[in-house]
Write a protein that holds these residues in place. Structure first.
Motif, PDB file in Angstrom:
ATOM      1  N   ASP A 139       0.834  -1.201   0.000  1.00  0.00           N
ATOM      2  CA  ASP A 139       0.000   0.000   0.000  1.00  0.00           C
ATOM      3  C   ASP A 139       0.873   1.257   0.000  1.00  0.00           C
ATOM      4  O   ASP A 139       0.611   2.212  -0.746  1.00  0.00           O
ATOM      5  CB  ASP A 139      -0.906  -0.012   1.232  1.00  0.00           C
ATOM      6  N   HIS A 143       0.924   4.001  -3.241  1.00  0.00           N
ATOM      7  CA  HIS A 143       0.510   5.394  -3.111  1.00  0.00           C
ATOM      8  C   HIS A 143       1.661   6.359  -3.363  1.00  0.00           C
ATOM      9  O   HIS A 143       1.491   7.371  -4.061  1.00  0.00           O
ATOM     10  CB  HIS A 143      -0.102   5.633  -1.727  1.00  0.00           C
ATOM     11  N   SER A 183     -11.222  -2.644   0.888  1.00  0.00           N
ATOM     12  CA  SER A 183     -10.404  -1.434   0.812  1.00  0.00           C
ATOM     13  C   SER A 183      -9.258  -1.630  -0.170  1.00  0.00           C
ATOM     14  O   SER A 183      -8.912  -0.719  -0.933  1.00  0.00           O
ATOM     15  CB  SER A 183      -9.857  -1.089   2.198  1.00  0.00           C
ATOM     16  N   GLU A 186      -9.994  -1.128  -3.879  1.00  0.00           N
ATOM     17  CA  GLU A 186     -10.149   0.264  -4.311  1.00  0.00           C
ATOM     18  C   GLU A 186      -8.888   0.784  -5.002  1.00  0.00           C
ATOM     19  O   GLU A 186      -8.963   1.716  -5.802  1.00  0.00           O
ATOM     20  CB  GLU A 186     -10.499   1.145  -3.110  1.00  0.00           C
ATOM     21  N   HIS A 187      -7.737   0.185  -4.715  1.00  0.00           N
ATOM     22  CA  HIS A 187      -6.508   0.613  -5.384  1.00  0.00           C
ATOM     23  C   HIS A 187      -6.550   0.285  -6.871  1.00  0.00           C
ATOM     24  O   HIS A 187      -6.094   1.059  -7.705  1.00  0.00           O
ATOM     25  CB  HIS A 187      -5.290  -0.061  -4.733  1.00  0.00           C
ATOM     26  N   GLN A 189      -9.331  -0.040  -8.633  1.00  0.00           N
ATOM     27  CA  GLN A 189     -10.332   0.864  -9.210  1.00  0.00           C
ATOM     28  C   GLN A 189      -9.731   2.245  -9.471  1.00  0.00           C
ATOM     29  O   GLN A 189      -9.955   2.852 -10.522  1.00  0.00           O
ATOM     30  CB  GLN A 189     -11.523   0.980  -8.255  1.00  0.00           C
ATOM     31  N   LEU A 190      -8.946   2.736  -8.511  1.00  0.00           N
ATOM     32  CA  LEU A 190      -8.302   4.039  -8.661  1.00  0.00           C
ATOM     33  C   LEU A 190      -7.346   4.030  -9.845  1.00  0.00           C
ATOM     34  O   LEU A 190      -7.354   4.965 -10.669  1.00  0.00           O
ATOM     35  CB  LEU A 190      -7.537   4.395  -7.378  1.00  0.00           C
ATOM     36  N   CYS A 205     -12.687   8.822  -6.398  1.00  0.00           N
ATOM     37  CA  CYS A 205     -12.298   7.510  -5.890  1.00  0.00           C
ATOM     38  C   CYS A 205     -11.274   7.640  -4.764  1.00  0.00           C
ATOM     39  O   CYS A 205     -11.372   6.958  -3.746  1.00  0.00           O
ATOM     40  CB  CYS A 205     -11.741   6.660  -7.025  1.00  0.00           C
ATOM     41  N   HIS A 209     -11.821   6.478  -0.998  1.00  0.00           N
ATOM     42  CA  HIS A 209     -10.893   5.509  -0.424  1.00  0.00           C
ATOM     43  C   HIS A 209     -10.348   6.011   0.908  1.00  0.00           C
ATOM     44  O   HIS A 209     -10.295   5.267   1.891  1.00  0.00           O
ATOM     45  CB  HIS A 209      -9.737   5.263  -1.395  1.00  0.00           C
ATOM     46  N   HIS A 212     -12.981   5.820   3.512  1.00  0.00           N
ATOM     47  CA  HIS A 212     -13.161   4.425   3.897  1.00  0.00           C
ATOM     48  C   HIS A 212     -12.076   4.006   4.878  1.00  0.00           C
ATOM     49  O   HIS A 212     -12.357   3.407   5.918  1.00  0.00           O
ATOM     50  CB  HIS A 212     -13.119   3.547   2.645  1.00  0.00           C
TER      51      HIS A 212
END
Length: 245
Positions: A139, A143, A183, A186-187, A189-190, A205, A209, A212
């Motif tokens: 993660d 990011h 959760s 969602e990465h 999807q982003l 998004c 996220h 969330h």
């Protein structure tokens, strides 16, 4: 030759300190190290099977990140994050990250973005197998690498520091309930939205996220507090974490 030997010793000591810091982070995440509780370096060192020096050095590293604080002649207290702290960290990150992903979506960096897809999938797979440390590491890489495409090194460094200070809670329970996997997905999807050049969708998004994740922090924090209160009411000893460096 003496100089080389000295450097090797220093390198080994730094590696051990990093190992201990890694184990301490795992104990923080799992809840074995509890907010508000003071732990002594010798006691933790005995549990880890190392000398007190690398434990003390690792704790000082965590203190610089705001995760623990030194208590004179006693050890280190695990710092507590309030709901306001979590809100502040989330707001700061949103102010930086939301518009940045929108800008990246408009840059047309398809090849560079697709290189992040294996990392996004790695986050999902780690969540599914309840690999908490693997999840957090993937993660973090995703990011920061995504933000790095904006070309602002200072921005990435600032977000990195904010991420260190906004400590997560109760991830083991969240993984077992399946919430962590949701959760994690969602990465992906982003990334799809950024690759498609949908700036507005990517910003929405990212904001969703982060909201969330904020709610997951709160849920985990609340569960940890309820568990700690229940154990203290039952008179059970605090103990020290069983993780090994």
């Amino acid at each position: 030759m003496a100089r080389l030997t000295s450097l090797n010793v220093i390198s080994a000591q730094e590696h051990l300190r990093d190992q201990v810091a890694h184990a301490l982070r795992a104990a923080l995440i799992s809840g074995e190290l509890r907010p508000g509780t003071i732990y002594s370096a010798p006691a933790l060192a005995s549990e880890f099977g190392v000398s007190a020096t690398p434990v003390r050095e690792a704790m000082l590293d965590l203190a610089r990140e705001g995760l623990v604080e030194a208590v004179r002649n006693k050890g280190f207290r695990i710092t507590e994050l309030t709901d306001q702290d979590l809100d502040d960290f989330t707001e700061l990150r949103a102010m930086i990250e939301v518009p940045t992903v929108g800008r990246i979506a408009r840059m047309g960096l398809t090849r560079e973005l697709e290189e992040l897809r294996p990392v996004a999938q790695e986050i999902v797979e780690a969540a599914r197998r309840h690999d908490i440390l693997g999840y957090l590491e993937a993660d973090r890489r995703f990011h920061l690498a995504l933000l790095g495409l904006a070309g602002n090194r200072r921005l990435v460094e600032e977000v990195g520091e904010l991420r260190k200070r906004s400590r997560l809670y109760g991830l083991n329970r969240l993984a077992e309930s399946g919430q962590l996997t949701a959760s994690a997905e969602e990465h992906v999807q982003l990334l799809d939205l950024v690759v498609a050049g949908d700036a507005a969708g990517a910003e929405a998004c990212m904001l969703a996220h982060m909201s969330h994740v904020r709610s997951l922090w709160a849920d985990g924090r609340r569960a940890d507090k309820e568990r700690a209160d229940g154990e203290q009411a039952g008179g059970e000893p605090e103990g020290v974490p069983a993780a090994k460096a």
